[in-house]
Design a protein around this motif. Sequence first.
Motif, short mmCIF file in Angstrom:
data_model
loop_
_atom_site.label_atom_id
_atom_site.label_comp_id
_atom_site.label_asym_id
_atom_site.label_seq_id
_atom_site.Cartn_x
_atom_site.Cartn_y
_atom_site.Cartn_z
N THR A 78 2.82 -4.90 3.51
CA THR A 78 3.87 -3.95 3.87
C THR A 78 5.00 -4.13 2.87
O THR A 78 5.56 -5.23 2.75
CB THR A 78 4.37 -4.20 5.30
N ASP A 126 -4.39 3.87 -3.20
CA ASP A 126 -4.99 2.71 -2.54
C ASP A 126 -6.52 2.80 -2.54
O ASP A 126 -7.19 2.03 -1.85
CB ASP A 126 -4.46 2.59 -1.11
N SER A 133 -0.49 9.36 -3.43
CA SER A 133 0.58 9.79 -2.53
C SER A 133 1.92 9.37 -3.13
O SER A 133 2.01 8.35 -3.82
CB SER A 133 0.40 9.19 -1.13
N ILE A 164 5.40 7.74 -3.17
CA ILE A 164 6.15 6.70 -2.49
C ILE A 164 7.62 7.11 -2.40
O ILE A 164 8.27 6.95 -1.38
CB ILE A 164 6.02 5.35 -3.23
N GLY A 224 5.90 1.58 2.06
CA GLY A 224 4.62 1.83 2.69
C GLY A 224 3.80 0.57 2.86
O GLY A 224 4.25 -0.53 2.58
N SER A 225 2.58 0.75 3.31
CA SER A 225 1.68 -0.39 3.49
C SER A 225 0.29 -0.02 2.98
O SER A 225 -0.05 1.16 2.88
CB SER A 225 1.62 -0.80 4.96
N TYR A 226 -0.47 -1.05 2.65
CA TYR A 226 -1.81 -0.84 2.12
C TYR A 226 -2.63 -2.11 2.32
O TYR A 226 -2.09 -3.20 2.54
CB TYR A 226 -1.78 -0.43 0.65
N ARG A 274 -3.44 -1.96 -4.95
CA ARG A 274 -2.74 -0.68 -5.10
C ARG A 274 -2.52 -0.41 -6.58
O ARG A 274 -2.13 -1.30 -7.33
CB ARG A 274 -1.41 -0.73 -4.36
N TYR A 282 7.53 -7.55 -0.43
CA TYR A 282 6.45 -7.22 0.50
C TYR A 282 6.13 -8.41 1.38
O TYR A 282 6.46 -9.56 1.07
CB TYR A 282 5.20 -6.77 -0.25
#
Length: 117
Positions: free
Chosen positions: A36, A59, A66, A68, A84-86, A90, A112
């Motif tokens: 995150t 991702d 997308s 950010i 965001g989160s992944y 990334r 993060y």
Amino acid sequence: VVQTSSTTPTYQDDSANFDCVLQFDSGDKGKGNEKTVAWYDLDADKSASAASATLWASDDDGTTWSTIGTFDLTKHLKRIQPGGSYTGRRILRLVVTGANMAFRARFIDEEYSIGTA
């Protein structure tokens, strides 16, 4: 770069500004766990004219992208939050638009946290 005189470079073609696109892999810092991102900071020169740098993320190895957020290059602190989160790794893409100018950046930093599996 198109040279219009011996002292003034321009970053345009037929009066249209060039975009600068940088793409890099941020890696998997969490061994497959969810990350995150609290924020992304761009360390770059401050622009005197209106210009922006949009940060995109993929991702899935570049299949889909997308947005950010957008860094305001006229600010001293150029920050996007949240990021965001992944899960996994990334890929980031930075696209600089909006000005007839040189662009110089040193790095993108991120804050993060790593979740548990």
